[in-house]
Design an enzyme around this catalytic site. Structure first.
Site, PDB file in Angstrom:
ATOM      1  N   GLY A 114      30.166  42.383  36.521  1.00 34.42           N
ATOM      2  CA  GLY A 114      31.405  41.676  36.854  1.00 34.42           C
ATOM      3  C   GLY A 114      32.619  42.553  36.550  1.00 34.42           C
ATOM      4  O   GLY A 114      33.529  42.702  37.380  1.00 34.42           O
ATOM      5  N   HIS A 115      32.622  43.162  35.366  1.00 34.94           N
ATOM      6  CA  HIS A 115      33.713  44.077  35.014  1.00 34.94           C
ATOM      7  C   HIS A 115      33.777  45.239  36.022  1.00 34.94           C
ATOM      8  O   HIS A 115      34.855  45.663  36.438  1.00 34.94           O
ATOM      9  CB  HIS A 115      33.482  44.676  33.627  1.00 34.94           C
ATOM     10  N   GLY A 122      39.472  38.739  36.642  1.00 35.52           N
ATOM     11  CA  GLY A 122      38.372  38.025  37.274  1.00 35.52           C
ATOM     12  C   GLY A 122      38.672  36.543  37.426  1.00 35.52           C
ATOM     13  O   GLY A 122      39.267  35.925  36.538  1.00 35.52           O
ATOM     14  N   ASP A 165      37.727  33.722  34.705  1.00 31.08           N
ATOM     15  CA  ASP A 165      38.697  33.143  33.773  1.00 31.08           C
ATOM     16  C   ASP A 165      39.890  32.665  34.602  1.00 31.08           C
ATOM     17  O   ASP A 165      40.959  33.281  34.593  1.00 31.08           O
ATOM     18  CB  ASP A 165      39.100  34.181  32.729  1.00 31.08           C
ATOM     19  N   SER A 199      28.664  37.311  31.989  1.00 30.29           N
ATOM     20  CA  SER A 199      29.573  37.230  30.845  1.00 30.29           C
ATOM     21  C   SER A 199      28.986  38.027  29.696  1.00 30.29           C
ATOM     22  O   SER A 199      27.756  38.040  29.509  1.00 30.29           O
ATOM     23  CB  SER A 199      29.724  35.760  30.419  1.00 30.29           C
TER      24      SER A 199
HETATM   25  P1  AMP Z   1      36.325  39.932  29.242  1.00 26.53           P
HETATM   26  O1  AMP Z   1      35.788  41.265  28.850  1.00 26.53           O
HETATM   27  O2  AMP Z   1      35.325  38.829  29.176  1.00 26.53           O
HETATM   28  O3  AMP Z   1      37.643  39.602  28.588  1.00 26.53           O
HETATM   29  O4  AMP Z   1      36.659  40.048  30.797  1.00 26.53           O
HETATM   30  C1  AMP Z   1      37.518  41.048  31.275  1.00 26.53           C
HETATM   31  C2  AMP Z   1      37.866  40.752  32.707  1.00 26.53           C
HETATM   32  O5  AMP Z   1      36.674  40.699  33.488  1.00 26.53           O
HETATM   33  C3  AMP Z   1      38.556  39.402  32.883  1.00 26.53           C
HETATM   34  O6  AMP Z   1      39.579  39.537  33.861  1.00 26.53           O
HETATM   35  C4  AMP Z   1      37.442  38.515  33.366  1.00 26.53           C
HETATM   36  O7  AMP Z   1      37.876  37.432  34.148  1.00 26.53           O
HETATM   37  C5  AMP Z   1      36.626  39.489  34.200  1.00 26.53           C
HETATM   38  N1  AMP Z   1      35.251  39.008  34.325  1.00 26.53           N
HETATM   39  C6  AMP Z   1      34.432  38.600  33.329  1.00 26.53           C
HETATM   40  N2  AMP Z   1      33.260  38.157  33.827  1.00 26.53           N
HETATM   41  C7  AMP Z   1      33.349  38.298  35.178  1.00 26.53           C
HETATM   42  C8  AMP Z   1      32.471  37.998  36.267  1.00 26.53           C
HETATM   43  N3  AMP Z   1      31.260  37.477  36.071  1.00 26.53           N
HETATM   44  N4  AMP Z   1      32.892  38.258  37.521  1.00 26.53           N
HETATM   45  C9  AMP Z   1      34.129  38.782  37.732  1.00 26.53           C
HETATM   46  N5  AMP Z   1      35.003  39.083  36.754  1.00 26.53           N
HETATM   47  C10 AMP Z   1      34.623  38.833  35.491  1.00 26.53           C
END
Ligand code: AMP
Length: 279
Positions: A27-28, A145, A148, A183
């Site tokens: 996702g990242h 993403g 969120d 996630s």
């Molecule tokens: P985090 O590391 O969880 O704070 O996420 C960092 C960024 O990656 C945020 O903008 C999230 O929304 C995005 N993100 C996390 N999981 C996903 C996913 N499954 N698909 C797309 N973007 C994601």
């Protein structure tokens, strides 16, 4: 980082930022790919890795949040990231322990419901750290993403309200083959918990199916009660909230139709997961 960013700016180099908390997954990397497409092969893609303490509540998983910098660095290299910005707490919040760090960015509208209600200091931490990252990296665009959903809306609002000179791009949620949204916290889901976590995507599918089959709007309260029963049939699942709202204003709707946005937060054992979709 800020000096490097200024050099890039002076040279007219396009810069895209992908803010993360690390423990990277596909996702990242889809955010990185989007940033690269936007800035082009000669532009720079910066990815920040920072587990920001101000966005965690006292009872939350700050100390146990998964971390693996070596693996993240390798994934970034493979994905063509130009620079990883991975500050530590003393750099981001110098003298924080003595109360000498005392300036925060607070969004007061969109952050009231859902995650903001369940996690009262969360978005104040998010907007503050994101504002800091924007000033440090000075990107022309930043990629977030849709996973969120409320966070992306709040960051967009902050950028608009405070005149940050950049564009926010939101990328669709990437899912595992069985529908679970990717996630970093999925790492916590050992054994049986992993399959029980499917109640999140299945709730979204169930709500979507009902809305599409119904010839009339469905009362939100009725759908919420039904989904709570559905979710809590999984023995380790406890619903934190489910909300139906207008996708742009995030205002809750009394009745649910096609096009309503749905978001939910569910504890699977000790792990809190979120998901959302347009119905
Ligand atoms: P985090 O590391 O969880 O704070 O996420 C960092 C960024 O990656 C945020 O903008 C999230 O929304 C995005 N993100 C996390 N999981 C996903 C996913 N499954 N698909 C797309 N973007 C994601």
């Amino acid at each position: 980082m800020q000096e490097l960013a200024r050099r890039w700016q002076r040279a007219g180099v396009r810069v895209g930022l992908v803010p993360t908390m690390g423990y990277l997954h596909a996702g990242h990397l889809s955010l990185v790919e989007c940033a690269r497409q936007r800035v082009g092969p000669r532009g720079k893609v910066a990815l920040s890795i920072y587990v920001n303490p101000t966005q965690f509540g006292p009872q939350e998983d700050l100390s146990s949040y998964p971390r693996n910098f070596a693996r993240d660095a390798w994934l970034c290299q493979e994905a063509g990231v130009d620079v990883i910005f991975a500050p530590d707490d003393t750099q981001m919040y110098p003298r924080g322990e003595t109360g000498d760090f005392s300036t925060f960015v607070v969004e007061e509208g969109l952050s009231r419901g859902m995650e903001g209600q369940a996690r009262p200091t969360h978005f104040r931490g998010v907007t503050t750290v994101v504002a800091k990252l924007f000033h440090i990296v000075q990107p022309e665009l930043a990629v977030f993403g849709a996973k969120d959903y409320q966070q992306a809306a709040i960051v967009k609002r902050m950028v608009r309200d405070l005149n940050f000179p950049l564009k926010i791009i939101v990328v669709p949620t990437l899912r595992e083959a069985d529908g679970l949204a990717m996630s970093s916290r999925n790492k916590y889901l050992a054994g049986e918990l992993r399959s029980q976590a499917l109640v999140l995507p299945r709730s979204l599918e169930k709500a979507r199916a009902e809305v599409r089959q119904s010839s009339r709007p469905i009362p939100a309260a009725r759908l919420k009660a039904e989904l709570k029963r559905f979710i809590e049939r999984a023995p380790a699942a406890r619903l934190d909230y489910v909300e139906f709202f207008e996708p742009h204003t995030l205002v809750p709707v009394p009745s649910v139709t096609r096009g309503t946005q749905m978001a939910l937060a569910v504890f699977i054992g000790p792990t809190r997961l979120i998901d959302n979709a347009r119905l």
